[in-house]
Write a protein that holds these residues in place. Structure first.
Motif, mmCIF file in Angstrom:
data_model
loop_
_atom_site.group_PDB
_atom_site.id
_atom_site.type_symbol
_atom_site.label_atom_id
_atom_site.label_comp_id
_atom_site.label_asym_id
_atom_site.label_seq_id
_atom_site.Cartn_x
_atom_site.Cartn_y
_atom_site.Cartn_z
ATOM 1 N N ALA A 35 0.828 -1.209 0.000
ATOM 2 C CA ALA A 35 0.000 0.000 0.000
ATOM 3 C C ALA A 35 0.860 1.256 0.000
ATOM 4 O O ALA A 35 2.059 1.215 0.279
ATOM 5 N N ASP A 36 0.212 2.393 -0.277
ATOM 6 C CA ASP A 36 0.920 3.666 -0.369
ATOM 7 C C ASP A 36 1.403 4.174 0.984
ATOM 8 O O ASP A 36 2.345 4.960 1.053
ATOM 9 N N ASN A 37 0.742 3.758 2.061
ATOM 10 C CA ASN A 37 1.149 4.164 3.400
ATOM 11 C C ASN A 37 0.575 3.183 4.413
ATOM 12 O O ASN A 37 -0.237 2.321 4.072
ATOM 13 N N VAL A 38 0.967 3.332 5.659
ATOM 14 C CA VAL A 38 0.596 2.344 6.668
ATOM 15 C C VAL A 38 -0.904 2.345 6.956
ATOM 16 O O VAL A 38 -1.494 1.287 7.199
ATOM 17 N N ARG A 39 -1.552 3.523 6.890
ATOM 18 C CA ARG A 39 -2.988 3.551 7.153
ATOM 19 C C ARG A 39 -3.774 2.875 6.034
ATOM 20 O O ARG A 39 -4.827 2.274 6.277
ATOM 21 N N ALA A 40 -3.281 2.952 4.823
ATOM 22 C CA ALA A 40 -3.932 2.248 3.722
ATOM 23 C C ALA A 40 -3.802 0.740 3.900
ATOM 24 O O ALA A 40 -4.747 -0.016 3.639
ATOM 25 N N ALA A 41 -2.638 0.287 4.370
ATOM 26 C CA ALA A 41 -2.447 -1.140 4.653
ATOM 27 C C ALA A 41 -3.359 -1.582 5.791
ATOM 28 O O ALA A 41 -3.980 -2.658 5.735
ATOM 29 N N LEU A 42 -3.460 -0.758 6.811
ATOM 30 C CA LEU A 42 -4.339 -1.062 7.945
ATOM 31 C C LEU A 42 -5.781 -1.206 7.489
ATOM 32 O O LEU A 42 -6.508 -2.121 7.920
ATOM 33 N N ALA A 43 -6.210 -0.326 6.595
ATOM 34 C CA ALA A 43 -7.595 -0.360 6.109
ATOM 35 C C ALA A 43 -7.893 -1.657 5.360
ATOM 36 O O ALA A 43 -9.006 -2.185 5.437
ATOM 37 N N LEU A 44 -6.910 -2.178 4.635
ATOM 38 C CA LEU A 44 -7.128 -3.437 3.919
ATOM 39 C C LEU A 44 -7.472 -4.568 4.885
ATOM 40 O O LEU A 44 -8.322 -5.424 4.593
ATOM 41 N N VAL A 45 -6.833 -4.578 6.034
ATOM 42 C CA VAL A 45 -7.101 -5.617 7.036
ATOM 43 C C VAL A 45 -8.419 -5.335 7.745
ATOM 44 O O VAL A 45 -9.252 -6.230 7.940
ATOM 45 N N SER A 46 -8.636 -4.085 8.119
ATOM 46 C CA SER A 46 -9.855 -3.714 8.839
ATOM 47 C C SER A 46 -11.110 -3.996 8.019
ATOM 48 O O SER A 46 -12.144 -4.386 8.567
ATOM 49 N N ARG A 47 -11.014 -3.803 6.692
ATOM 50 C CA ARG A 47 -12.161 -4.050 5.809
ATOM 51 C C ARG A 47 -12.291 -5.511 5.396
ATOM 52 O O ARG A 47 -13.210 -5.872 4.657
ATOM 53 N N GLY A 48 -11.356 -6.354 5.811
ATOM 54 C CA GLY A 48 -11.423 -7.768 5.477
ATOM 55 C C GLY A 48 -10.882 -8.106 4.102
ATOM 56 O O GLY A 48 -11.069 -9.222 3.618
ATOM 57 N N GLU A 49 -10.176 -7.156 3.471
ATOM 58 C CA GLU A 49 -9.631 -7.407 2.140
ATOM 59 C C GLU A 49 -8.291 -8.132 2.185
ATOM 60 O O GLU A 49 -7.836 -8.667 1.164
ATOM 61 N N ALA A 50 -7.657 -8.151 3.340
ATOM 62 C CA ALA A 50 -6.417 -8.909 3.546
ATOM 63 C C ALA A 50 -6.502 -9.551 4.927
ATOM 64 O O ALA A 50 -6.866 -8.877 5.902
ATOM 65 N N PRO A 51 -6.184 -10.840 5.059
ATOM 66 C CA PRO A 51 -6.305 -11.502 6.354
ATOM 67 C C PRO A 51 -5.251 -11.074 7.365
ATOM 68 O O PRO A 51 -5.470 -11.192 8.580
ATOM 69 N N LEU A 52 -4.098 -10.586 6.898
ATOM 70 C CA LEU A 52 -3.025 -10.163 7.803
ATOM 71 C C LEU A 52 -2.425 -8.852 7.304
ATOM 72 O O LEU A 52 -2.483 -8.533 6.120
ATOM 73 N N GLY A 53 -1.822 -8.125 8.233
ATOM 74 C CA GLY A 53 -1.099 -6.919 7.862
ATOM 75 C C GLY A 53 0.042 -6.672 8.832
ATOM 76 O O GLY A 53 0.010 -7.131 9.978
ATOM 77 N N VAL A 54 1.063 -5.985 8.358
ATOM 78 C CA VAL A 54 2.152 -5.528 9.216
ATOM 79 C C VAL A 54 2.048 -4.013 9.302
ATOM 80 O O VAL A 54 2.152 -3.314 8.288
ATOM 81 N N VAL A 55 1.796 -3.522 10.510
ATOM 82 C CA VAL A 55 1.625 -2.091 10.752
ATOM 83 C C VAL A 55 2.361 -1.736 12.035
ATOM 84 O O VAL A 55 2.956 -2.592 12.690
ATOM 85 N N TYR A 56 2.312 -0.478 12.404
ATOM 86 C CA TYR A 56 2.864 -0.071 13.695
ATOM 87 C C TYR A 56 1.847 -0.352 14.799
ATOM 88 O O TYR A 56 0.638 -0.367 14.563
ATOM 89 N N GLU A 57 2.372 -0.520 15.992
ATOM 90 C CA GLU A 57 1.478 -0.774 17.130
ATOM 91 C C GLU A 57 0.497 0.366 17.338
ATOM 92 O O GLU A 57 -0.660 0.148 17.700
ATOM 93 N N SER A 58 0.942 1.596 17.088
ATOM 94 C CA SER A 58 0.053 2.749 17.247
ATOM 95 C C SER A 58 -1.115 2.689 16.269
ATOM 96 O O SER A 58 -2.236 3.092 16.608
ATOM 97 N N ASP A 59 -0.888 2.183 15.064
ATOM 98 C CA ASP A 59 -1.975 2.052 14.089
ATOM 99 C C ASP A 59 -2.976 0.990 14.529
ATOM 100 O O ASP A 59 -4.180 1.156 14.359
ATOM 101 N N ALA A 60 -2.459 -0.097 15.078
ATOM 102 C CA ALA A 60 -3.352 -1.145 15.564
ATOM 103 C C ALA A 60 -4.287 -0.605 16.635
ATOM 104 O O ALA A 60 -5.467 -0.947 16.692
ATOM 105 N N ARG A 61 -3.778 0.277 17.484
ATOM 106 C CA ARG A 61 -4.616 0.872 18.526
ATOM 107 C C ARG A 61 -5.661 1.815 17.959
ATOM 108 O O ARG A 61 -6.711 2.014 18.564
ATOM 109 N N SER A 62 -5.371 2.397 16.816
ATOM 110 C CA SER A 62 -6.267 3.418 16.270
ATOM 111 C C SER A 62 -7.496 2.839 15.591
ATOM 112 O O SER A 62 -8.459 3.568 15.337
ATOM 113 N N ASP A 63 -7.495 1.547 15.291
ATOM 114 C CA ASP A 63 -8.576 0.951 14.503
ATOM 115 C C ASP A 63 -9.193 -0.222 15.257
ATOM 116 O O ASP A 63 -8.570 -1.280 15.391
ATOM 117 N N PRO A 64 -10.419 -0.085 15.750
ATOM 118 C CA PRO A 64 -11.075 -1.180 16.473
ATOM 119 C C PRO A 64 -11.417 -2.371 15.595
ATOM 120 O O PRO A 64 -11.845 -3.414 16.091
#
Length: 274
Positions: A177-206
């Motif tokens: 993805a273009d940035n870490v939040r875009a990668a996070l969104a792929l996982v949050s929306r169920g479009e990717a089963p796993l993602g590698v992000v920062y711990e702070s990003d994981a906290r930001s998305d329920p």
């Protein structure tokens, strides 16, 4: 004589208008600051910016993207007063081109790399083995992260997988993805089963949960340097950076999972909430 007086009046009015415009420009620069910051900083900096504005009256205008994209925009002349990078390399990139004020540069924050999955996923833990990731990804699943050659989160992830001997198996399964939040969104929306992000990003998305923490030493420490740009207008960016270094700003970062690096402290990783 009247004609001459009218001429002087016109000149005076034009000069006065010019001075008024110049004064307005100075006031605008003093009353706002434009911040270019790594996407992972959005929640923390938005909250810190609101507190700073309430205290000083200086408006913070923030633009969030991958550090690589922002650095190149600054290089191309984009107007920014303060730059906050998710790695040292992109700050070095601007420093080498004399596009930051080196006396203002500070390593302010640290972060951790984690593996996330959707909140409703049956995956509870991902061992750092080929079989562990293969099982969690399934037959066709992708692992979301940033672009591995330029975006900091992707670069960190690649280094970590290489260190752990997992890169050959992971590389064909990446969704970059273009940035870490875009990668996070792929996982949050169920479009990717796993993602590698920062711990702070994981906290930001329920919509996600942490299922793996990269071992210490598998990648360089995740350090966030901040610096005022060489072409900063006014002192708004410098004032905001000074605020971010104070104890008053610390809770905004810690609430999102960042560690704050004290002056003279080594940039060691902070604990990660599971």
């Amino acid at each position: 004589m009247r004609h001459l007086a009218r001429s002087f009046l016109v000149v005076a009015l034009v000069a006065g208008a010019g001075l008024a415009q110049a004064a307005a420009g100075v006031a605008h620069a003093a009353d706002s600051a434009t911040v270019f910051a790594a996407a992972s900083l959005k929640n923390a900096l938005d909250n810190a910016g609101k507190a700073f504005t309430a205290q000083t009256g200086v408006e913070i205008k923030a633009s969030y993207a991958a550090s690589s994209a922002l650095a190149r925009q600054i290089e191309s002349g984009a107007p920014a007063d303060l730059f906050a990078s998710a790695d040292l390399e992109w700050m070095d990139y601007l420093a080498q081109r004399k596009l930051i004020r080196p006396d203002t540069r500070v390593n302010l924050l640290r972060n951790r790399l984690v593996v996330v999955t959707g909140k409703d996923s049956k995956v509870a833990d991902v061992p750092f083995t080929q079989d562990g990731f293969a099982k969690a990804l399934g037959a066709d699943g992708r692992l979301a992260t940033g672009e591995v050659n330029s975006v900091p989160i992707g670069k960190y992830a690649k280094t970590a997988f290489e260190t752990l001997g997992l890169w050959a198996g992971i590389q064909p399964r990446l969704a970059q993805a273009d940035n870490v939040r875009a990668a996070l969104a792929l996982v949050s929306r169920g479009e990717a089963p796993l993602g590698v992000v920062y711990e702070s990003d994981a906290r930001s998305d329920p919509g996600v949960k942490v299922v793996g923490i990269f071992p210490e030493g598998s990648h360089p420490p995740v350090v966030y340097p901040f610096a005022v740009t060489a072409d900063a207008k006014g002192e708004g960016g410098k004032r905001f950076l000074d605020f971010l270094k104070t104890p008053a700003a610390k809770p905004f970062f810690e609430a999102q999972g960042f560690g704050v690096i004290a002056a003279g402290e080594a940039a060691t990783p902070a604990p990660v909430a599971r």
